[in-house]
Design a protein around this motif. Structure first.
Motif, mmCIF file in Angstrom:
data_model
loop_
_atom_site.group_PDB
_atom_site.id
_atom_site.type_symbol
_atom_site.label_atom_id
_atom_site.label_comp_id
_atom_site.label_asym_id
_atom_site.label_seq_id
_atom_site.Cartn_x
_atom_site.Cartn_y
_atom_site.Cartn_z
ATOM 1 N N GLU A 51 0.826 -1.208 0.000
ATOM 2 C CA GLU A 51 0.000 0.000 0.000
ATOM 3 C C GLU A 51 0.864 1.263 0.000
ATOM 4 O O GLU A 51 0.658 2.166 -0.799
ATOM 5 N N MET A 53 3.999 1.619 -0.766
ATOM 6 C CA MET A 53 4.865 1.756 -1.940
ATOM 7 C C MET A 53 4.047 2.118 -3.171
ATOM 8 O O MET A 53 4.581 2.525 -4.195
ATOM 9 N N GLY A 54 2.739 1.934 -3.059
ATOM 10 C CA GLY A 54 1.889 2.229 -4.210
ATOM 11 C C GLY A 54 2.010 1.183 -5.304
ATOM 12 O O GLY A 54 1.909 1.495 -6.490
ATOM 13 N N VAL A 55 2.224 -0.066 -4.907
ATOM 14 C CA VAL A 55 2.306 -1.158 -5.886
ATOM 15 C C VAL A 55 1.342 -2.265 -5.500
ATOM 16 O O VAL A 55 0.789 -2.260 -4.396
#
Lengths: 141, 141
Positions: A51, A53-55
């Motif tokens: 979440e 790391m935005g991946v």
DNA sequence: TATATTTTATAGCACAGGCTATAATAAGAA
DNA sequence: TTCTTATTATAGCCTGTGCTATAAAATATA
């Protein structure tokens, strides 16, 4: 005052160095984040790592596998992720470098918010000499 | 004075931005180099581009193909590479950003040599706000 | 305890950038 | 002009990072 040109070899070496640094940049980000999460929540879970790391979650899982392969972290299936001594040391270094960069950027007039984001981008490409100069700049001012 | 934490979304966005910037970083390097070579030698040849980038010739060829695909450069088979108007504009911007960074780094105490290399690494990750602050710092000092 | 839900792992795909080996073309020399 | 040499293009491979879809395991709930 035109800067004198670097030799082709020097120039190529610079690009090579930049490419190598890119390879460790992501690892540094993950290590730093794992330290952060451990600090905040007591543990670093894959879902939270993904979440922040935005991946996607499998992307985080794969990155963690690489951290383990390189001796920076450990984990058992379906459990949290933990830094090794080496990983923790890297996290500490990265954290301090980040703070130094943000400090200098803010002193130069960049807003705190932008400084945080910019530091995130550039911190992986900072040489020892530049870091030393930045630290001195901070303490001298 | 502990910095307040970014929200997970903000943090993830920061990483996303950094990833996107990485995607254009190489293109910027190639564009800048093509401008340099054209300036120095009158033309930018694949072999020279490869040498100065420190990569194998097919790697340069492939990168150039991508530049063409993105409208930044043109070339005909077995001829030199040329920037489009858009490519030339990018080259100019990148060049000036590089000079600004080197100027600030040197003013902070980084040697010219290190400043050049460091700027090469970090220049692709500089926000508009940071660039503006750096320019102001240079002209105010 | 049995079942539902959440979490993590795995499989399989795409793209970018790197490489070596080799083919094709252009440029220079005989 | 023909042949050699230098240059560029193509083919095919590897690695890393991203994704979605799905399986498996752990946790929570009935």
């Amino acid at each position: 005052m035109p800067e004198e040109k670097l030799s082709p070899e020097k120039q190529a070496e610079g690009f090579s160095i930049a490419r190598e640094k890119q390879a460790v940049a992501l690892m540094e980000d993950y290590v730093e984040l794992i330290a952060e999460l451990t600090d905040e929540l007591g543990e670093a879970r894959v879902a939270d790592i993904a979440e922040r790391m935005g991946v996607a979650q499998p992307t985080a899982t794969k990155a963690i596998a690489r951290l383990k392969r390189e001796g920076l972290a450990t984990s058992r299936p379906y459990r949290g992720v933990f830094l090794t001594a080496e990983g923790a040391q890297m996290a500490k270094f990265v954290y301090e470098r980040h703070r130094t960069l943000v400090g200098v950027l803010m002193k130069i007039g960049v807003s705190k918010e932008a400084a945080e984001i910019d530091a995130e981008g550039i911190e992986h490409f900072v040489s020892d000499e530049m870091l030393a100069a930045f630290k001195k700049f901070l303490s001298d001012t």
